[in-house]
Design an enzyme around this catalytic site. Structure first.
Site, PDB file in Angstrom:
ATOM      1  N   ASN A   1       0.875  -1.176   0.000  1.00  0.00           N
ATOM      2  CA  ASN A   1       0.000   0.000   0.000  1.00  0.00           C
ATOM      3  C   ASN A   1       0.909   1.222   0.000  1.00  0.00           C
ATOM      4  O   ASN A   1       1.424   1.612   1.038  1.00  0.00           O
ATOM      5  CB  ASN A   1      -0.886  -0.030   1.258  1.00  0.00           C
ATOM      6  CG  ASN A   1      -1.763   1.209   1.383  1.00  0.00           C
ATOM      7  OD1 ASN A   1      -1.839   2.017   0.454  1.00  0.00           O
ATOM      8  ND2 ASN A   1      -2.410   1.364   2.525  1.00  0.00           N
ATOM      9  N   TRP A   2       1.099   1.787  -1.187  1.00  0.00           N
ATOM     10  CA  TRP A   2       2.035   2.916  -1.300  1.00  0.00           C
ATOM     11  C   TRP A   2       1.406   4.225  -0.806  1.00  0.00           C
ATOM     12  O   TRP A   2       2.057   5.245  -0.760  1.00  0.00           O
ATOM     13  CB  TRP A   2       2.507   3.068  -2.749  1.00  0.00           C
ATOM     14  CG  TRP A   2       3.460   1.992  -3.177  1.00  0.00           C
ATOM     15  CD1 TRP A   2       4.136   1.128  -2.368  1.00  0.00           C
ATOM     16  CD2 TRP A   2       3.866   1.676  -4.519  1.00  0.00           C
ATOM     17  NE1 TRP A   2       4.927   0.289  -3.117  1.00  0.00           N
ATOM     18  CE2 TRP A   2       4.787   0.605  -4.446  1.00  0.00           C
ATOM     19  CE3 TRP A   2       3.546   2.182  -5.782  1.00  0.00           C
ATOM     20  CZ2 TRP A   2       5.382   0.041  -5.567  1.00  0.00           C
ATOM     21  CZ3 TRP A   2       4.139   1.629  -6.913  1.00  0.00           C
ATOM     22  CH2 TRP A   2       5.045   0.567  -6.805  1.00  0.00           C
ATOM     23  N   LYS A   3       0.139   4.188  -0.496  1.00  0.00           N
ATOM     24  CA  LYS A   3      -0.597   5.381  -0.026  1.00  0.00           C
ATOM     25  C   LYS A   3      -0.339   6.536  -0.997  1.00  0.00           C
ATOM     26  O   LYS A   3      -0.254   6.292  -2.202  1.00  0.00           O
ATOM     27  CB  LYS A   3      -0.201   5.698   1.413  1.00  0.00           C
ATOM     28  CG  LYS A   3      -0.328   4.474   2.325  1.00  0.00           C
ATOM     29  CD  LYS A   3      -0.228   4.767   3.783  1.00  0.00           C
ATOM     30  CE  LYS A   3      -0.379   3.465   4.566  1.00  0.00           C
ATOM     31  NZ  LYS A   3      -0.369   3.640   5.996  1.00  0.00           N
TER      32      LYS A   3
ATOM     33  N   HIS B   1      -9.806   1.523   4.601  1.00  0.00           N
ATOM     34  CA  HIS B   1      -8.545   1.735   5.327  1.00  0.00           C
ATOM     35  C   HIS B   1      -8.777   2.763   6.436  1.00  0.00           C
ATOM     36  O   HIS B   1      -9.549   3.707   6.276  1.00  0.00           O
ATOM     37  CB  HIS B   1      -7.459   2.220   4.356  1.00  0.00           C
ATOM     38  CG  HIS B   1      -6.103   2.207   4.972  1.00  0.00           C
ATOM     39  ND1 HIS B   1      -5.672   3.190   5.828  1.00  0.00           N
ATOM     40  CD2 HIS B   1      -5.086   1.305   4.893  1.00  0.00           C
ATOM     41  CE1 HIS B   1      -4.453   2.896   6.239  1.00  0.00           C
ATOM     42  NE2 HIS B   1      -4.067   1.754   5.685  1.00  0.00           N
TER      43      HIS B   1
ATOM     44  N   GLU C   1      -7.122   5.166   7.445  1.00  0.00           N
ATOM     45  CA  GLU C   1      -6.843   6.572   7.104  1.00  0.00           C
ATOM     46  C   GLU C   1      -8.040   7.200   6.388  1.00  0.00           C
ATOM     47  O   GLU C   1      -8.310   8.393   6.556  1.00  0.00           O
ATOM     48  CB  GLU C   1      -5.557   6.656   6.255  1.00  0.00           C
ATOM     49  CG  GLU C   1      -4.320   6.443   7.128  1.00  0.00           C
ATOM     50  CD  GLU C   1      -3.130   5.831   6.426  1.00  0.00           C
ATOM     51  OE1 GLU C   1      -3.124   5.752   5.186  1.00  0.00           O
ATOM     52  OE2 GLU C   1      -2.197   5.405   7.137  1.00  0.00           O
TER      53      GLU C   1
ATOM     54  N   GLU D   1      -5.684  -4.603  10.674  1.00  0.00           N
ATOM     55  CA  GLU D   1      -4.702  -3.532  10.839  1.00  0.00           C
ATOM     56  C   GLU D   1      -5.043  -2.723  12.086  1.00  0.00           C
ATOM     57  O   GLU D   1      -5.844  -1.773  12.001  1.00  0.00           O
ATOM     58  CB  GLU D   1      -4.731  -2.599   9.631  1.00  0.00           C
ATOM     59  CG  GLU D   1      -4.319  -3.233   8.336  1.00  0.00           C
ATOM     60  CD  GLU D   1      -3.704  -2.214   7.384  1.00  0.00           C
ATOM     61  OE1 GLU D   1      -2.592  -2.444   6.942  1.00  0.00           O
ATOM     62  OE2 GLU D   1      -4.338  -1.191   7.115  1.00  0.00           O
TER      63      GLU D   1
ATOM     64  N   GLY E   1       2.079   2.643  10.802  1.00  0.00           N
ATOM     65  CA  GLY E   1       3.090   3.696  10.667  1.00  0.00           C
ATOM     66  C   GLY E   1       3.779   4.086  11.958  1.00  0.00           C
ATOM     67  O   GLY E   1       4.448   5.121  12.011  1.00  0.00           O
TER      68      GLY E   1
ATOM     69  N   SER F   1       2.888  -1.722  10.429  1.00  0.00           N
ATOM     70  CA  SER F   1       4.330  -1.719  10.732  1.00  0.00           C
ATOM     71  C   SER F   1       5.032  -3.045  10.434  1.00  0.00           C
ATOM     72  O   SER F   1       6.005  -3.404  11.103  1.00  0.00           O
ATOM     73  CB  SER F   1       4.577  -1.294  12.185  1.00  0.00           C
ATOM     74  OG  SER F   1       4.223   0.061  12.360  1.00  0.00           O
TER      75      SER F   1
ATOM     76  N   GLY G   1       2.639  -1.032   4.390  1.00  0.00           N
ATOM     77  CA  GLY G   1       2.670   0.386   4.022  1.00  0.00           C
ATOM     78  C   GLY G   1       4.110   0.858   3.900  1.00  0.00           C
ATOM     79  O   GLY G   1       4.770   0.647   2.878  1.00  0.00           O
ATOM     80  N   GLY G   2       4.632   1.463   4.959  1.00  0.00           N
ATOM     81  CA  GLY G   2       5.963   2.085   4.939  1.00  0.00           C
ATOM     82  C   GLY G   2       7.056   1.198   4.347  1.00  0.00           C
ATOM     83  O   GLY G   2       7.843   1.666   3.514  1.00  0.00           O
TER      84      GLY G   2
HETATM   85  P1  PGA Z   1       2.398   0.566   7.697  1.00  0.00           P
HETATM   86  O1  PGA Z   1       1.003   0.796   6.989  1.00  0.00           O
HETATM   87  O2  PGA Z   1       2.953  -0.725   7.215  1.00  0.00           O
HETATM   88  O3  PGA Z   1       3.233   1.753   7.307  1.00  0.00           O
HETATM   89  O4  PGA Z   1       2.148   0.535   9.167  1.00  0.00           O
HETATM   90  C1  PGA Z   1       0.136  -0.280   6.739  1.00  0.00           C
HETATM   91  C2  PGA Z   1      -1.154   0.229   6.158  1.00  0.00           C
HETATM   92  O5  PGA Z   1      -1.589   1.318   6.531  1.00  0.00           O
HETATM   93  O6  PGA Z   1      -1.769  -0.440   5.308  1.00  0.00           O
END
Ligand code: PGA
Length: 262
Positions: A9-11, A103, A105, A177, A183, A224, A245-246
């Protein structure tokens, strides 16, 4: 046993040029793998911004079938007066197979509700033949007040209510999640992941039946996940993979996670 699923997930982190570079680099690493190793690779899905979908598809042409493209969200209707929204029909036309839904966010910054998430799941699964990646998970304060199972139960049940009776024979992905893990560098313990994975399976079985759940539903961990901890989440027999994500922004970290997931 079916292959693990590793989703990047490159956001909104990568520009179009960054996305192309990352996809080209990943394709090159995968192509260099010795014959025989390739068949052990997990199913990899890259979720770039809408604007980068096409260039990512071009960049992974040589590893098509092993690396797939997903979107980070889209609207439930296929067409119409919905300014600024993206259509699942148009994404399907582009060749997108997966869509992240709900998600945290989006729930947090864009007011996405359980009801909206349910409408999206209904549309993607029943009408558009897209594979949803439904994100569920509790906030820090919900965990502290010991209501996380109630929260996750509510998120899953409202998301799948429209498909419960139809039970479409299509894959359905759930990513657990925990919001406090996204993050932050904090992850849940393996014991915790095992427990919540069993809980999610139980909720799905109660709604969709055991046979259906086993055949079509896959449960991932997200929050994470990194090259260092991925063994705990993707290679020790628990769960079906990870939503990353990250660490998916770093080519070698993401590759380590992929290689762990056998
Ligand atoms: P993260 O994000 O790996 O940076 O914690 C995961 C996500 O939000 O899908």
């Amino acid at each position: 046993m079916s292959k693990k699923l590793i989703i990047a997930n490159w956001k909104m982190n990568f520009s179009v040029a960054d996305s192309r570079r990352a996809a080209v680099a990943l394709a090159a690493r995968i192509k260099k793998l010795p014959k025989g190793v390739e068949k052990d690779l997990p199913h990899v899905v890259l979720c770039p911004s809408f604007s980068a979908i096409r260039v990512v598809q071009e960049a992974i042409l040589s590893v098509r079938g092993r690396v797939h493209v997903g979107a980070q969200d889209c609207f439930w209707n296929g067409k119409g007066a919905f300014t600024g929204e993206e259509s699942p029909v148009f994404l399907k036309e582009l060749g997108v197979e997966y869509i992240i839904v709900g998600h945290s966010e989006r729930r947090m910054y864009l007011g996405e509700t359980d009801e909206m998430v349910g409408r999206k799941i209904q549309s993607f699964v029943l009408e558009k033949s897209l594979i949803p990646i439904l994100c569920v998970g509790e906030k820090k304060e919900e965990r502290a007040s010991l209501i996380r199972k109630r929260v996750i139960n509510r998120q899953i049940i409202s998301a799948i209510s429209a498909i419960r009776d139809v039970k479409p024979k299509r894959p359905f992905v759930i990513a657990y999640e925990p919001v406090w893990a996204i993050g932050t560098g904090n992850v849940c313990t393996v014991a915790d992941w095992v427990a919540i994975n069993l809980f999610i399976q139980a909720v799905l079985k109660s709604q969709l039946g055991t046979a259906y759940t086993k055949k079509w539903c896959r449960i991932l961990y997200g929050g994470s996940v990194s090259g260092k901890n991925s063994k705990d989440f993707v290679s020790r027999g628990v769960g079906d993979g990870a939503l990353v994500g990250g660490a998916s922004l770093n080519a070698s970290d993401f590759y380590t996670i992929i290689r762990c997931a056998v």
